[in-house]
Design a protein around this motif. Structure first.
Motif, PDB file in Angstrom:
ATOM      1  N   GLU A  11      41.820  41.194  34.168  1.00 12.45           N
ATOM      2  CA  GLU A  11      40.589  40.784  34.851  1.00 12.45           C
ATOM      3  C   GLU A  11      39.774  39.855  33.959  1.00 12.45           C
ATOM      4  O   GLU A  11      39.614  40.095  32.762  1.00 12.45           O
ATOM      5  CB  GLU A  11      39.769  42.018  35.219  1.00 12.45           C
ATOM      6  CG  GLU A  11      38.524  41.683  36.023  1.00 12.45           C
ATOM      7  CD  GLU A  11      37.751  42.937  36.404  1.00 12.45           C
ATOM      8  OE1 GLU A  11      36.563  42.797  36.729  1.00 12.45           O
ATOM      9  OE2 GLU A  11      38.338  44.035  36.353  1.00 12.45           O
ATOM     10  N   GLN A  13      36.014  37.721  33.934  1.00 15.61           N
ATOM     11  CA  GLN A  13      34.723  37.497  34.566  1.00 15.61           C
ATOM     12  C   GLN A  13      33.894  36.556  33.711  1.00 15.61           C
ATOM     13  O   GLN A  13      34.045  36.503  32.486  1.00 15.61           O
ATOM     14  CB  GLN A  13      33.960  38.819  34.750  1.00 15.61           C
ATOM     15  CG  GLN A  13      34.630  39.819  35.666  1.00 15.61           C
ATOM     16  CD  GLN A  13      33.875  41.137  35.676  1.00 15.61           C
ATOM     17  OE1 GLN A  13      34.101  42.005  34.848  1.00 15.61           O
ATOM     18  NE2 GLN A  13      32.963  41.281  36.615  1.00 15.61           N
ATOM     19  N   GLU A  14      32.986  35.815  34.373  1.00 18.27           N
ATOM     20  CA  GLU A  14      32.094  34.912  33.655  1.00 18.27           C
ATOM     21  C   GLU A  14      30.653  35.290  33.957  1.00 18.27           C
ATOM     22  O   GLU A  14      30.306  35.600  35.105  1.00 18.27           O
ATOM     23  CB  GLU A  14      32.356  33.456  34.054  1.00 18.27           C
ATOM     24  CG  GLU A  14      33.721  32.950  33.621  1.00 18.27           C
ATOM     25  CD  GLU A  14      33.876  31.455  33.831  1.00 18.27           C
ATOM     26  OE1 GLU A  14      32.862  30.808  34.193  1.00 18.27           O
ATOM     27  OE2 GLU A  14      34.998  30.936  33.618  1.00 18.27           O
ATOM     28  N   LYS A 307      37.507  33.641  41.962  1.00 20.86           N
ATOM     29  CA  LYS A 307      36.246  34.322  42.201  1.00 20.86           C
ATOM     30  C   LYS A 307      36.409  35.477  43.186  1.00 20.86           C
ATOM     31  O   LYS A 307      35.806  36.540  43.038  1.00 20.86           O
ATOM     32  CB  LYS A 307      35.195  33.334  42.724  1.00 20.86           C
ATOM     33  CG  LYS A 307      34.694  32.356  41.664  1.00 20.86           C
ATOM     34  CD  LYS A 307      33.685  31.380  42.236  1.00 20.86           C
ATOM     35  CE  LYS A 307      33.209  30.403  41.171  1.00 20.86           C
ATOM     36  NZ  LYS A 307      32.262  29.397  41.722  1.00 20.86           N
ATOM     37  N   GLN A 310      37.884  38.356  41.393  1.00 16.49           N
ATOM     38  CA  GLN A 310      36.880  39.041  40.584  1.00 16.49           C
ATOM     39  C   GLN A 310      35.962  39.875  41.472  1.00 16.49           C
ATOM     40  O   GLN A 310      35.629  41.018  41.145  1.00 16.49           O
ATOM     41  CB  GLN A 310      36.063  38.017  39.790  1.00 16.49           C
ATOM     42  CG  GLN A 310      36.858  37.296  38.724  1.00 16.49           C
ATOM     43  CD  GLN A 310      36.072  36.169  38.076  1.00 16.49           C
ATOM     44  OE1 GLN A 310      34.916  35.933  38.421  1.00 16.49           O
ATOM     45  NE2 GLN A 310      36.688  35.473  37.149  1.00 16.49           N
ATOM     46  N   THR A 311      35.559  39.282  42.615  1.00 14.81           N
ATOM     47  CA  THR A 311      34.701  40.021  43.537  1.00 14.81           C
ATOM     48  C   THR A 311      35.403  41.250  44.074  1.00 14.81           C
ATOM     49  O   THR A 311      34.815  42.332  44.169  1.00 14.81           O
ATOM     50  CB  THR A 311      34.287  39.109  44.716  1.00 14.81           C
ATOM     51  OG1 THR A 311      33.643  37.943  44.197  1.00 14.81           O
ATOM     52  CG2 THR A 311      33.343  39.836  45.658  1.00 14.81           C
ATOM     53  N   GLN A 314      35.396  43.934  41.472  1.00 16.58           N
ATOM     54  CA  GLN A 314      34.086  44.558  41.299  1.00 16.58           C
ATOM     55  C   GLN A 314      33.742  45.470  42.469  1.00 16.58           C
ATOM     56  O   GLN A 314      33.298  46.604  42.286  1.00 16.58           O
ATOM     57  CB  GLN A 314      33.008  43.477  41.156  1.00 16.58           C
ATOM     58  CG  GLN A 314      33.129  42.691  39.850  1.00 16.58           C
ATOM     59  CD  GLN A 314      32.185  41.506  39.819  1.00 16.58           C
ATOM     60  OE1 GLN A 314      31.796  40.979  40.856  1.00 16.58           O
ATOM     61  NE2 GLN A 314      31.822  41.069  38.636  1.00 16.58           N
TER      62      GLN A 314
END
Length: 540
Positions: A11, A13-14, A307, A310-311, A314
């Motif tokens: 994973e 993330q930024e 993105k 990542q979403t 989460q």
């Protein structure tokens, strides 16, 4: 804009950095990292007066390491990589699209007479071989093919826009004698063209790059590549009347089109050569712009997929996988501000946790909780529950939010029973390792609450707020070890389908009258639990 790239397993993330940032496992941190070895409040990153960012470890148990050495305070520089637990973190500090972009402006001032040529972007189809009668057309098409091939080879499979755009302009500078180049891309939300990359042949920042509003409108409205000349647009010539009269500046402005969608514009200019660009240059660069647009679209799609991944990662920590897909597809919107919803709330709390933790190393306590939460959340999701939050050793689950589900009260009660059964299996494993068992109490209530995202512009959290939520919180305090206590509002939805015993009314904080409550001992019309499974409250 400075940012952190957080890499944990597969994973990535930024996070953009504010003036003050906190990092840790607790959700109240600016940057939450769910790594078991990271402390609740592990480190801070603060912007100093000189613009640099200071990384400060908050005396974390397992430390912050850079190049293998533990650090307490460290001023970060672009590209610095440090580790917390098993998580890698990269600090990136590049000016937002470079300071040069702030000096790219669009202004009126170019008249129609300055436009020397235009080519429609959709007229670039190749002629069939049998229809070619002019060598000039053959040479033109060959050149377009060559350029397209070279550009495709140059950009290859590059999917990072920050690396792709410089390569596109590098190739454009090879083809024509441009002194400056700008790529503007359409903003996903506003659809306005924003400068994304600037290149100068000298390599130095130009004090001002002004684009003609007239030409930009021509390119946007007609999707045409435009060749023009205008010295007055450049502020450096404002005092040189003779140069202005000669109309020195030559420009090419090309649409970046993909499937007739305008992704952006590429602008090239030459400051010191009269009529530097020809019609042939315009034709060749138009073909190059079409190829560049394909690469830009691919990079945008790759970024969107990243993105979404990542979403998905989460959101999947909070809600069941079936709901995650609805959020990503836009079928479910989680509003900030909230709405009134009937929800069933489940509170689960470890009994005697403070005593159990006394004298044990903090890391051992954290590992125990993480293992316990892993088991309990799996059960919560199995019954279509949403994880609201962890509060210490307490789990708060919602049934019926963020989306309504059928028979939410019954699913919440069945979830509570499932948690008790899973806990027995969990405790058998602990017993085999010589560890003490974990005992929990559960409180369940049903009622209207406000659900939605609350918080600040930097941090939002989905939750439920209201009196019914408070009642559920009080009921878990009433529950003893192994108890599943439900309110009358929940029981009326499940009566006849569960085995339950009515208890004496209980007085809870915030309520003038005592509440009717019931202790659930099982579900009706199901198989008898196998040996070792939970079959009601215990006395331990």
């Amino acid at each position: 804009m400075a940012k952190l790239i957080v890499i944990s397993g597969e994973e990535r993330q930024e996070f953009e950095l504010a003036a003050f940032n906190t990092i840790g496992r607790h959700p109240d941190n600016t940057i939450q990292i769910l790594d078991r070895i990271i402390s609740k409040e592990h480190a801070q990153i603060q912007r100093a007066a000189d613009g640099r960012y200071l990384l400060r470890d908050l005396r974390s148990l397992n430390g912050t390491f850079m190049r293998g050495e533990r650090v307490a305070d460290h001023f970060l520089t672009d590209g610095d990589e440090f580790t917390m637990g098993s998580t890698r973190i990269v600090f990136v500090d590049k000016p937002k699209a470079d300071d040069v972009l702030q000096r790219v402006t669009i202004a009126p001032g170019l008249t129609e007479s300055h436009i020397r040529g235009r080519i429609q972007a959709n007229t670039g189809d190749f002629m069939p071989e049998r229809q070619i009668s002019d060598d000039k057309n053959l040479r033109r098409d060959y050149e377009r093919l060559r350029i397209g091939h070279e550009l495709a080879r140059a950009v290859g499979s590059e999917l990072d826009l920050d690396k792709l755009l410089p390569k596109i302009l590098d190739k454009a500078f090879e083809l024509v004698g441009a002194d400056r180049g700008v790529i503007l891309l359409s903003d996903d939300k506003t659809q306005e063209l924003q400068p994304r990359f600037v290149k100068t042949r000298s390599g130095k920042s130009d004090p001002n790059i002004v684009l003609s509003k007239t030409v930009m409108a021509e390119v946007v409205n007609n999707k045409a590549a435009v060749l023009s000349s205008d010295a007055t647009m450049d502020a450096r010539f404002s005092g040189a009347h003779s140069i202005i009269m000669q109309g020195i500046r030559s420009t090419m402005t090309l649409p970046l089109l993909h499937a007739n969608e305008l992704l952006g514009i590429m602008h090239l200019d030459s400051l010191f050569t009269s009529n530097a660009f020809t019609e042939k240059d315009l034709q060749i660069c138009t073909g190059m712009a079409a190829q560049a647009a394909i690469s830009i679209q691919n990079a945008r799609l790759a970024s969107r997929i990243e993105k979404e991944a990542q979403t998905r990662a989460q959101i999947s920590r909070l809600i069941p996988p079936s709901v995650v897909e609805q959020v990503l597809k836009g079928e479910l919107v989680i509003e900030k501000g909230g709405r009134v919803t009937e929800v069933t709330m489940l509170f689960s709390d470890i009994r005697g946790f403070t005593t159990m933790s006394d004298g044990r190393p903090p890391q051992e306590i954290v590992n125990t909780l993480n293992e316990y939460f892993e088991v309990m959340v799996d059960i919560l999701f199995k019954y279509s529950g949403t994880l609201d939050k962890f509060v210490g050793d307490e789990i708060i689950g919602l049934f019926g939010a963020p989306i309504a589900i059928d028979d939410a009260p019954f699913k919440a009660v069945a979830c509570g029973i499932g948690m008790m059964q899973a806990l027995e299996e969990f405790n058998r494993t602990r017993a085999s390792e010589g560890q003490t068992p974990i005992r929990i109490g559960i409180g369940i209530n049903t009622g209207n609450v406000i659900t939605g995202s609350i918080g600040s512009t930097r941090a939002l959290q989905y939750t439920a707020i209201g009196d019914a939520m408070n009642v559920a919180s009080r009921l878990v305090n009433v529950a003893g070890s192994g108890d599943i206590i439900v309110s009358e509002d929940t029981y009326k939805h499940v009566a006849g389908r569960v085995e339950a015993t009515e208890l004496p009314p209980v007085k809870v904080k915030g309520k003038a009258e005592a509440l009717k409550v019931f202790r659930v001992t099982g579900l009706r019309n199901i198989q008898t639990p196998t040996p070792g499974e939970w079959s009601g409250p215990t006395n331990s």
